[in-house]
Design an enzyme around this catalytic site. Structure first.
Site, PDB file in Angstrom:
ATOM      1  N   CYS A   2       0.871  -1.162   0.000  1.00 52.16           N
ATOM      2  CA  CYS A   2       0.000   0.000   0.000  1.00 52.16           C
ATOM      3  C   CYS A   2       0.912   1.217   0.000  1.00 52.16           C
ATOM      4  O   CYS A   2       2.125   1.099   0.158  1.00 52.16           O
ATOM      5  CB  CYS A   2      -0.855   0.017   1.262  1.00 52.16           C
ATOM      6  SG  CYS A   2      -1.769  -1.495   1.499  1.00 52.16           S
ATOM      7  N   ARG A  27       1.616   1.339  -6.102  1.00 52.89           N
ATOM      8  CA  ARG A  27       1.801   0.369  -5.003  1.00 52.89           C
ATOM      9  C   ARG A  27       0.496  -0.337  -4.650  1.00 52.89           C
ATOM     10  O   ARG A  27       0.505  -1.325  -3.915  1.00 52.89           O
ATOM     11  CB  ARG A  27       2.344   1.074  -3.771  1.00 52.89           C
ATOM     12  CG  ARG A  27       3.706   1.710  -3.934  1.00 52.89           C
ATOM     13  CD  ARG A  27       4.049   2.555  -2.738  1.00 52.89           C
ATOM     14  NE  ARG A  27       4.282   1.739  -1.578  1.00 52.89           N
ATOM     15  CZ  ARG A  27       5.457   1.217  -1.263  1.00 52.89           C
ATOM     16  NH1 ARG A  27       6.485   1.445  -2.046  1.00 52.89           N
ATOM     17  NH2 ARG A  27       5.624   0.472  -0.210  1.00 52.89           N
ATOM     18  N   TRP A  74      -3.771  -1.886  -1.284  1.00 52.76           N
ATOM     19  CA  TRP A  74      -3.832  -3.168  -2.002  1.00 52.76           C
ATOM     20  C   TRP A  74      -4.251  -4.159  -0.922  1.00 52.76           C
ATOM     21  O   TRP A  74      -3.493  -4.440   0.004  1.00 52.76           O
ATOM     22  CB  TRP A  74      -2.469  -3.529  -2.596  1.00 52.76           C
ATOM     23  CG  TRP A  74      -2.528  -4.768  -3.428  1.00 52.76           C
ATOM     24  CD1 TRP A  74      -2.841  -4.864  -4.750  1.00 52.76           C
ATOM     25  CD2 TRP A  74      -2.303  -6.111  -2.980  1.00 52.76           C
ATOM     26  NE1 TRP A  74      -2.805  -6.167  -5.157  1.00 52.76           N
ATOM     27  CE2 TRP A  74      -2.491  -6.965  -4.100  1.00 52.76           C
ATOM     28  CE3 TRP A  74      -1.969  -6.683  -1.779  1.00 52.76           C
ATOM     29  CZ2 TRP A  74      -2.344  -8.344  -4.042  1.00 52.76           C
ATOM     30  CZ3 TRP A  74      -1.829  -8.057  -1.698  1.00 52.76           C
ATOM     31  CH2 TRP A  74      -2.015  -8.876  -2.820  1.00 52.76           C
ATOM     32  N   ASN A  98       0.776   0.132   6.022  1.00 56.33           N
ATOM     33  CA  ASN A  98       1.207  -0.773   4.961  1.00 56.33           C
ATOM     34  C   ASN A  98       1.875  -1.954   5.643  1.00 56.33           C
ATOM     35  O   ASN A  98       2.795  -1.766   6.433  1.00 56.33           O
ATOM     36  CB  ASN A  98       2.203  -0.088   4.010  1.00 56.33           C
ATOM     37  CG  ASN A  98       2.731  -1.071   2.967  1.00 56.33           C
ATOM     38  OD1 ASN A  98       2.032  -2.008   2.595  1.00 56.33           O
ATOM     39  ND2 ASN A  98       3.959  -0.874   2.521  1.00 56.33           N
ATOM     40  N   GLY A  99       1.401  -3.165   5.377  1.00 56.19           N
ATOM     41  CA  GLY A  99       1.998  -4.344   6.002  1.00 56.19           C
ATOM     42  C   GLY A  99       0.903  -5.293   6.468  1.00 56.19           C
ATOM     43  O   GLY A  99      -0.260  -5.152   6.089  1.00 56.19           O
ATOM     44  N   GLU A 478       9.430 -15.519 -18.955  1.00 56.49           N
ATOM     45  CA  GLU A 478       9.136 -14.073 -18.869  1.00 56.49           C
ATOM     46  C   GLU A 478       8.015 -13.702 -19.832  1.00 56.49           C
ATOM     47  O   GLU A 478       7.103 -12.946 -19.478  1.00 56.49           O
ATOM     48  CB  GLU A 478      10.413 -13.274 -19.158  1.00 56.49           C
ATOM     49  CG  GLU A 478      10.262 -11.772 -19.209  1.00 56.49           C
ATOM     50  CD  GLU A 478       9.704 -11.156 -17.926  1.00 56.49           C
ATOM     51  OE1 GLU A 478       9.662 -11.832 -16.885  1.00 56.49           O
ATOM     52  OE2 GLU A 478       9.268  -9.997 -17.992  1.00 56.49           O
ATOM     53  N   LYS A 482       4.369 -12.053 -18.743  1.00 60.25           N
ATOM     54  CA  LYS A 482       3.865 -10.790 -19.331  1.00 60.25           C
ATOM     55  C   LYS A 482       2.438 -10.973 -19.835  1.00 60.25           C
ATOM     56  O   LYS A 482       1.555 -10.178 -19.556  1.00 60.25           O
ATOM     57  CB  LYS A 482       4.779 -10.347 -20.473  1.00 60.25           C
ATOM     58  CG  LYS A 482       6.121  -9.822 -20.038  1.00 60.25           C
ATOM     59  CD  LYS A 482       6.050  -8.407 -19.554  1.00 60.25           C
ATOM     60  CE  LYS A 482       6.393  -8.070 -18.152  1.00 60.25           C
ATOM     61  NZ  LYS A 482       7.047  -8.863 -17.227  1.00 60.25           N
ATOM     62  N   GLU A 485      -0.068 -11.455 -16.838  1.00 59.68           N
ATOM     63  CA  GLU A 485      -0.337 -10.317 -15.948  1.00 59.68           C
ATOM     64  C   GLU A 485      -0.990  -9.155 -16.691  1.00 59.68           C
ATOM     65  O   GLU A 485      -1.579  -8.285 -16.061  1.00 59.68           O
ATOM     66  CB  GLU A 485       0.917  -9.857 -15.221  1.00 59.68           C
ATOM     67  CG  GLU A 485       2.036  -9.331 -16.075  1.00 59.68           C
ATOM     68  CD  GLU A 485       3.232  -8.868 -15.237  1.00 59.68           C
ATOM     69  OE1 GLU A 485       3.035  -8.355 -14.124  1.00 59.68           O
ATOM     70  OE2 GLU A 485       4.357  -9.028 -15.702  1.00 59.68           O
ATOM     71  N   HIS A 501       6.786 -34.822 -21.404  1.00 54.33           N
ATOM     72  CA  HIS A 501       6.615 -35.468 -20.082  1.00 54.33           C
ATOM     73  C   HIS A 501       5.307 -35.043 -19.423  1.00 54.33           C
ATOM     74  O   HIS A 501       5.214 -34.962 -18.200  1.00 54.33           O
ATOM     75  CB  HIS A 501       7.816 -35.133 -19.191  1.00 54.33           C
ATOM     76  CG  HIS A 501       9.108 -35.604 -19.774  1.00 54.33           C
ATOM     77  ND1 HIS A 501       9.442 -36.927 -19.872  1.00 54.33           N
ATOM     78  CD2 HIS A 501      10.109 -34.916 -20.373  1.00 54.33           C
ATOM     79  CE1 HIS A 501      10.616 -37.057 -20.459  1.00 54.33           C
ATOM     80  NE2 HIS A 501      11.038 -35.849 -20.775  1.00 54.33           N
ATOM     81  N   LYS A 601       3.033  -2.584  -8.174  1.00 52.19           N
ATOM     82  CA  LYS A 601       4.374  -2.494  -8.748  1.00 52.19           C
ATOM     83  C   LYS A 601       5.423  -3.008  -7.775  1.00 52.19           C
ATOM     84  O   LYS A 601       6.394  -3.624  -8.186  1.00 52.19           O
ATOM     85  CB  LYS A 601       4.696  -1.048  -9.117  1.00 52.19           C
ATOM     86  CG  LYS A 601       6.041  -0.858  -9.790  1.00 52.19           C
ATOM     87  CD  LYS A 601       6.115  -1.571 -11.103  1.00 52.19           C
ATOM     88  CE  LYS A 601       7.466  -1.409 -11.773  1.00 52.19           C
ATOM     89  NZ  LYS A 601       7.619  -2.305 -12.927  1.00 52.19           N
TER      90      LYS A 601
HETATM   91  C1  AGP Z   1       6.787  -8.318 -13.394  1.00 50.53           C
HETATM   92  O1  AGP Z   1       6.208  -7.819 -14.578  1.00 50.53           O
HETATM   93  C2  AGP Z   1       5.902  -8.115 -12.187  1.00 50.53           C
HETATM   94  N1  AGP Z   1       5.552  -6.765 -12.023  1.00 50.53           N
HETATM   95  C3  AGP Z   1       6.476  -8.763 -10.951  1.00 50.53           C
HETATM   96  O2  AGP Z   1       6.698 -10.127 -11.240  1.00 50.53           O
HETATM   97  C4  AGP Z   1       7.798  -8.166 -10.426  1.00 50.53           C
HETATM   98  O3  AGP Z   1       8.858  -8.485 -11.297  1.00 50.53           O
HETATM   99  C5  AGP Z   1       8.084  -8.795  -9.050  1.00 50.53           C
HETATM  100  O4  AGP Z   1       7.043  -8.427  -8.179  1.00 50.53           O
HETATM  101  C6  AGP Z   1       9.432  -8.355  -8.464  1.00 50.53           C
HETATM  102  O5  AGP Z   1       9.437  -6.969  -8.267  1.00 50.53           O
HETATM  103  P1  AGP Z   1      10.871  -6.267  -7.959  1.00 50.53           P
HETATM  104  O6  AGP Z   1      11.713  -6.471  -9.185  1.00 50.53           O
HETATM  105  O7  AGP Z   1      10.541  -4.834  -7.700  1.00 50.53           O
HETATM  106  O8  AGP Z   1      11.455  -6.962  -6.772  1.00 50.53           O
END
Ligand code: AGP
Length: 606
Positions: A2, A27, A74, A98-99, A478, A482, A485, A501, A601
C-alpha cells in the site's frame, strides 16, 4: 504494497496529499482515503477504487487542515471497499498502514473486551484502538512504544491525533517508510517516489524506529523510545520525467525506451576504450567466491535464471537460483564462499528483502541488482549494482528486465575475466559486441504490426504455451508472465524438452504456442520439439533470429526473426516481441495496461 503519505505544514495539506497518493497508486489501487485534523476534529474521507474516485466523491478542495495522512490500498485483510479503506480512526486517533499485523485477531478480542468497537474487517484497525487504549494511561512516546511492541508482523504507519494537532507519528518494521523535509512543512511517505515532487531531502527509518513529524521539526526514536539521530540523504534528481509523453501507456513508453536504457547501462559500466567493464570497489577477492546464489521474484527471478545460464556458460562457478518467497523459509546451507545476489527493480519487495535480511543475519556476502538505489535492498546489501533504467512505472516490468539481465551479464563477464575463465580476446570481443545491442533492440522493436495481428489469436485462446531451451527458457517464462499479468489469459512458460513429459496433453487444435528457437546450440532440438506440438494442431509462433539457413519445418503459423547477434545477446532480442505480444493483447481487450488487476508495482508484503 500500500502507499502512505503524511504532511505536517503551515498551510492546508489535502491537495498535496492527493497529488502524492496519485504517485503512490503504483503500489496499490483498490481503495484510497485521507484524514486531516482541523478545529480539534479528525476529518476522514475514503472510497473504493482509485484516487480519482475519492476526488469525485468528496469536495477535497475544502477539506481543511494543515496536517493529514493519506493511503492507497492493495487489500490483504478485508475486501476492497470504503469501509476497509484506510485511514482507520477512533474518536481521537487515525491510522494508515502498509503491512500485515499477524496477531490482529488476538488483539481485536482483547480490545473488544476493553469496550472498543470495530467497524472494518482489516488488521489495521487493531492498531488504532491499541494506541487509543494506551493513550488513556501513557504519554505519546510511551503509548507508541507499548503499541509497537505488541504488534507482530510488518508495518509502516502514519498516525495523527485529535488532541495533538501539530504532529504525525511514523513507524516502521519490515515495510519501507521515509521522512521528507520541506519549507515550513515535513512529510512521511512509503518511499522516495511519493516525496520527490515535494523534496529531495529524505531520511529512511530503520526497522523498529518511529518518528514524530512536525512542520518545523522531526524527532526519531528507537524501539525503546530513546531518541536517535538519523542522516538526511539528498536524492538523485534523475527521476524527473514521470509522464507518458506521446505514449498511450507507461508500458509502451518503457518498451520503446529499452535501446536508451541499455545504452545507459553500457555507458555506466563499459569502458570501450580499454575494452573493460568498470565494476569498482567489488568488496571481495574473486578467489573468495566459489559459488553464487541468485534470488528474486517474478520477472526479477527470471533475470536470475538468465544469469545462471551465462554464469554456467562463461565461468566454472557453481550457480543456484531461488524464488525469494521460497528461499526465505528454506533450510539454507549458508556458505561463507557463496555470493548471494538479490535482484529487484523496486528494491522493496518484501520476500526479496527478507531473503537478504536472512543472509545478512548469517554474515553472508550480499550484492543487490536494483533500479531504485535509495531502496531498502540497496541500502542493506554489502554491494550494489544499479541498473540505471530510470523510473519504471508500468506494473509489468519491461525495461527493468533488460536492465537487470544486462548488469548481470556484465557481472558474469567481469568475474569470468578476473577468474581467468574468459580469455582476454573473447572478453574484449563480447564487450565490443555489446556496442551494437541498442541498435539491434531498436530494429527488433520494429516488429509491431505483425505482432498486433498475432495478438488477436492469443486473446481468443483459452491458454497458450511459451517454449524454450537453454538461454531461451528464462525468456519463455518471462513472455508467459507478461501475457498472464496483462491480458489475464493463462499462459505457461515451459522447457521445450519437457513437453513430452506431460504438458503435450494440453495441446489441441488451434492452441497458440510460442517457440523460442534462435540458431544457437539448442536450435535443432527445439525445432523438433516444435514439430511435436505442430503435429498435434498447435498454431506455432516461431521466434528465431535471421540466418541464411531456411527454417527446416512446415506448418509454422507465424515466424518473427530478430536480428542476428552473438548467442549471449539473443535473450535481449527474443524478449522484445514477447513484451509487445502481451501489450497488444491487453490493449485489444481494453484492460488497464499500466495497472493490471490484483497487482502492484512493488509487493512490500508477504
Ligand atoms: C513483473 O512484470 C511483475 N511486475 C512482478 O513479477 C515483479 O517483477 C516482481 O514483483 C518483483 O518486483 P521487484 O523487481 O521490484 O522486486
Amino acid at each position: 504494497m500500500c502507499g502512505i503519505i503524511g504532511i505536517s505544514s503551515n498551510k492546508p495539506v489535502s491537495a498535496n496529499i492527493i497529488n502524492s497518493l496519485k504517485k503512490l497508486e503504483y503500489r496499490g489501487y483498490d481503495s484510497a482515503g485521507i484524514a486531516t485534523l482541523s478545529d480539534g476534529e479528525i476529518y476522514e474521507v475514503k472510497s473504493e477504487g482509485r484516487v480519482d474516485n475519492l476526488e469525485n466523491n468528496f469536495d477535497l478542495k475544502n477539506l481543511r487542515g494543515n496536517i493529514g495522512i493519506g493511503h492507497v490500498r492493495w487489500a490483504t485483510h478485508g475486501i476492497p471497499n470504503s469501509l476497509n479503506a484506510h485511514p482507520h480512526s477512533s474518536h481521537n486517533v487515525s491510522v494508515v498502514h502498509n503491512g500485515i499485523i499477524e496477531n490482529s485477531t488476538i488483539l481485536k478480542k482483547y480490545l473488544i473486551n476493553k469496550g472498543h468497537n470495530f467497524k472494518s474487517q482489516t488488521d489495521t484497525e487493531v492498531i488504532v484502538h491499541l494506541i487509543t487504549e494506551h493513550l488513556k494511561t501513557s504519554d505519546l512516546e510511551e503509548a507508541i512504544t507499548k503499541t509497537l511492541k505488541q504488534l507482530h508482523g510488518s508495518f509502516a504507519l502514519g498516525i495523527v491525533f485529535k488532541d495533538m494537532p501539530n504532529l504525525i507519528v511514523g513507524a516502521r518494521r519490515g515495510s519501507p517508510l521515509a521522512v521528507g523535509y520541506g519549507p515550513n512543512e515535513n512529510y512521511l511517505g512509503s518511499d522516495s517516489y511519493a516525496l520527490k515532487s515535494m523534496t529531495n531531502k529524505i531520511t529512511y527509518l530503520d526497522d523498529g524506529e518511529f518518528c514524530v513529524v512536525k512542520k518545523d521539526q522531526v524527532v526519531f526514536f528507537n524501539e525503546n523510545g530513546k531518541k536517535v539521530n538519523k542522516k538526511i540523504l539528498e536524492l538523485s534528481s534523475d527521476e524527473a520525467n514521470y509522464d507518458k509523453g506521446d505514449f498511450k501507456h507507461f508500458m509502451a513508453k518503457e518498451i520503446e525506451e529499452q535501446p536508451i536504457t541499455i545504452k545507459t547501462g553500457i555507458k555506466e559500466y563499459v569502458d570501450n576504450l580499454n575494452k573493460d567493464i568498470n565494476i569498482f570497489n567489488f568488496p571481495w577477492k574473486t578467489k573468495e567466491i566459489k559459488s553464487i546464489t541468485l534470488v528474486g521474484c517474478g520477472t526479477a527471478y527470471h533475470s536470475c535464471l538468465m544469469a545462471k545460464y551465462w554464469f554456467e556458460e562463461l565461468t566454472t562457478l557453481d550457480v543456484n537460483t531461488d524464488i525469494a518467497s521460497e528461499f526465505r523459509y528454506r533450510k539454507n546451507r549458508f556458505k561463507k564462499d557463496n555470493l548471494y545476489i538479490f535482484v529487484s527493480q523496486s528494491g522493496e519487495t518484501a520476500d526479496t528483502y527478507a531473503a537478504l535480511d536472512l543472509c545478512n543475519k548469517n554474515s553472508m556476502k550480499t550484492c543487490a541488482v536494483v533500479n531504485v538505489i535509495e531502496s531498502s535492498i540497496a541500502r542493506d546489501s554489502k554491494f550494489v549494482l544499479p541498473i540505471h533504467c530510470g523510473p519504471e512505472i508500468g506494473v509489468a516490468s519491461t525495461k527493468a528486465f533488460l536492465g537487470q539481465i544486462l548488469v548481470l551479464y556484465l557481472l558474469v563477464l567481469k568475474l569470468g575475466s578476473l577468474r581467468n575463465e574468459i580469455k582476454i580476446r573473447d572478453y574484449q570481443e563480447k564487450i565490443k559486441d555489446l556496442k551494437d545491442l541498442p541498435e539491434l533492440i531498436e530494429k527488433t522493436l520494429l516488429h509491431d504490426n505483425d505482432i498486433q495481428a498475432i495478438s488477436l489469436t492469443f486473446n481468443e485462446a483459452k491458454g497458450s504455451m511459451f517454449l524454450g531451451r537453454g538461454f531461451s527458457y528464462p525468456i519463455a517464462l518471462e513472455g508467459a508472465l507478461k501475457l498472464k499479468e496483462l491480458s489475464y489469459v493463462h499462459a505457461e512458460g515451459y522447457p521445450a524438452g519437457e513437453m513430452k513429459h506431460g504438458p503435450l496433453a494440453l495441446i489441441e487444435e488451434g492452441m497458440p504456442v510460442v517457440v523460442l528457437a534462435p540458431r544457437d546450440n539448442y536450435y535443432k532440438k527445439t525445432i523438433s520439439n516444435m514439430q511435436e506440438v505442430i503435429a498435434r494442431g498447435a498454431k506455432v509462433l516461431l521466434i528465431t533470429n535471421k540466418s541464411k539457413d531456411e527454417v527446416v519445418s512446415e506448418n509454422i503459423w507465424e515466424t518473427i526473426e530478430v536480428e542476428h547477434t552473438n548467442d549471449d545477446l539473443l535473450p535481449f532480442l527474443l524478449t522484445i516481441p514477447l513484451q509487445k505480444l502481451a501489450y497488444y493483447s491487453a490493449l485489444k481487450k481494453g484492460y488497464d495496461i499500466d495497472k493490471p488487476r490484483n497487482l502492484a508495482k512493488s509487493v512490500t508484503v508477504e
